[in-house]
Design a protein around this motif. Sequence first.
Motif, short mmCIF file in Angstrom:
data_model
loop_
_atom_site.label_atom_id
_atom_site.label_comp_id
_atom_site.label_asym_id
_atom_site.label_seq_id
_atom_site.Cartn_x
_atom_site.Cartn_y
_atom_site.Cartn_z
N UNK A 274 8.52 10.98 6.21
CA UNK A 274 7.65 10.03 5.52
C UNK A 274 8.13 9.94 4.07
N UNK A 275 7.50 9.12 3.23
CA UNK A 275 7.97 9.03 1.85
C UNK A 275 7.76 10.32 1.05
N UNK A 276 7.14 11.34 1.64
CA UNK A 276 6.93 12.60 0.93
C UNK A 276 8.27 13.23 0.56
N UNK B 215 -1.95 14.93 -0.38
CA UNK B 215 -2.15 14.81 1.06
C UNK B 215 -1.86 16.14 1.77
N UNK C 170 0.73 11.84 -4.25
CA UNK C 170 1.03 12.03 -2.84
C UNK C 170 0.94 13.50 -2.41
N UNK D 245 -1.69 9.65 5.80
CA UNK D 245 -1.93 10.02 4.40
C UNK D 245 -0.62 10.32 3.67
N UNK D 246 0.37 10.85 4.41
CA UNK D 246 1.67 11.10 3.78
C UNK D 246 2.29 9.79 3.29
N UNK D 247 1.89 8.68 3.92
CA UNK D 247 2.38 7.37 3.49
C UNK D 247 1.48 6.77 2.41
N UNK D 248 0.38 7.46 2.12
CA UNK D 248 -0.54 6.96 1.12
C UNK D 248 -1.44 5.85 1.62
N UNK D 249 -1.63 5.76 2.93
CA UNK D 249 -2.51 4.72 3.48
C UNK D 249 -3.97 5.17 3.30
N UNK E 262 3.09 6.92 -5.23
CA UNK E 262 2.15 7.47 -6.18
C UNK E 262 2.42 8.95 -6.37
N UNK F 116 0.83 -1.20 0.00
CA UNK F 116 0.00 0.00 0.00
C UNK F 116 0.87 1.27 0.00
N UNK F 117 2.16 1.08 0.22
CA UNK F 117 3.03 2.25 0.33
C UNK F 117 3.84 2.50 -0.94
N UNK F 118 3.35 2.08 -2.06
CA UNK F 118 4.06 2.37 -3.30
C UNK F 118 4.02 3.87 -3.56
N UNK G 215 -5.10 17.78 1.67
CA UNK G 215 -6.00 17.18 2.67
C UNK G 215 -5.71 17.74 4.06
#
Lengths: 260, 312
Positions: A105-107, A13, A10, B108-112, A7, A3-5, A16
């Motif tokens: 985070x992956x951001x 977010x 991103x 959400x930053x992890x895309x969950x 995208x 689920x953490x691929x 959001x």
Amino acid sequence: MSELTLRPGRAFSMVERNLLIYRHTWPVLLAEIFEPMMYLLAFGVGIGVLVGNVPGLADTTVSFPRFVAPALLATAAMNGAMNETTFNMYAKLATEKTYQAILTTPMSSRAVALGEVTWALLRGTIVSTTFLVAVSLIGLTGTWTALLVVPAALLIGATFASLGLVVVTLLRSWQDTQLIQLVMLPMFLFSTTFFPLSVYPKPVQWLVEALPLYHSIELVRACFLGTGWRHALIAIAYLVVLGLAALLVAVRRLDRTLRT
Amino acid sequence: MTTAPLIEARDLTKTYVTSEPYTAVKGIDFEVRPGEAFGVLGANGAGKSSTMRMIACVSPVTSGTLRILGMDAARDGERIRARLGVVPQDDTLDTELTVRENLLIYGRYFGIPWKALRERCDQLLAFSRLEDKGSQAVSTLSGGMRRRLTIARALINQPEILLLDEPTTGLDPQARHLLWERLFQLKEDGVTLLLTTHYMDEAEQLCDRLVVMDAGKIVAEGSPADLIERHSTREVLELRFAAHERQLMIDKCAGVTERVEVLPDRLVLYTGDGESTLAAVHALGVRPAGAFVRRSTLEDVFLTLTGRSLVE
């Protein structure tokens, strides 16, 4: 964890996050809509009674409020976007360390930058649409091309949000934010907001013509009045090039600021 | 253990390029194995935080190699970060969001997906004993609660490795013990812990293995018991003296044990048997204002290795 691929979406977010915050603080947006309305009433309508039609324009039937309204809308689009990526971002960058947490985070810095610009655009759309509806209700719009004001305001917002991103990476302290005002206020007053370019002597005209707000105003005014399209195209080119250049510089600088 | 290391650093170096370039980490080597709690012990400025920031892939490696979860920190930062949990030294909670929103947006930053996040949020709020704080502003939380929320936030992506930079600095004893208990729980669940600390009791309580850092270098490595055995004696005798006869008494004690450390407030004698050393000291006519026999700790190891005490 599949689920953490990574995208590309991103960046959304960040939007959001801002939406969650604005659930509590949405009245701030109202202030942004009221400000240009106040200027329009005070200067456009008030002084407009004294001025009548605007001299020095190709079309001599343009009333002063109709001349000022698109300029105020362009200015509102500029201010909304700049505030978001300068003041609001500086708070998160310097005081709150919000971005430091986000970057664990992956951001990426790019996602953060694009997210904040997207958010600035979203706000800008709400503000400019509301303002357009308001001035239409008091009968200042006369042509269907006025609808193009909304995409024009989007472009202006994108350019100034990106410029703001560059500025925020240059700020050394809160005192420096004063310098932003020092540039923004004269630009607001003299970028043909309240009087046409022809009132200035030639050298000053050149100076004004170099300003991004001048082109923003010309673009919105062309849509609003339905004339001056040649100039509108120049303005679009100017804003696109400036915005993209600023965004490229900003992402690089932001990455260097955040990843030491 | 023969399993492949989760983190592997070789000649890892960090230089900050400012007007005065400063090398914070000077070519260190270490490995962290799956499921262990690995500590980096050192005084302030030893290079612990710089090391942690490189492992978290937020600070670029200057030279050397750093492999995490089988990937290269320099190239695969985003993919590595997706599988790490980070508890930074500074409080970086999002003050514009509520407690619960902090967890949601971070996820959400992890895309969950939102749906999965809401469930995980409830679990994490329970885990960090913040069930009834969900809708509160972050600013209303106590220091201990904020730390627990930061840990909960770091767990939102169910990380394989949890990085904690000085997790209990600034907390009162009760809050520290609650935090340690939660960290034990995580370790039981199979999460690999990597933490920095300048508290020796924390290192002894939590770490299976640790490295001691001093001035950007690793000066020792091993389990707490190992390190104490290798770098210190079994027991320690601490003596305090009245100010006026302090120097005289210190001179008298010279040579009683092989190693004697003179600290600003006390004299530390390293010995296999504290009581008999105390008797020997008394026999020399030394009259301490206070005498205290204890077992050796990591503090003594640090003192032996660096000549300084940990918390100054």
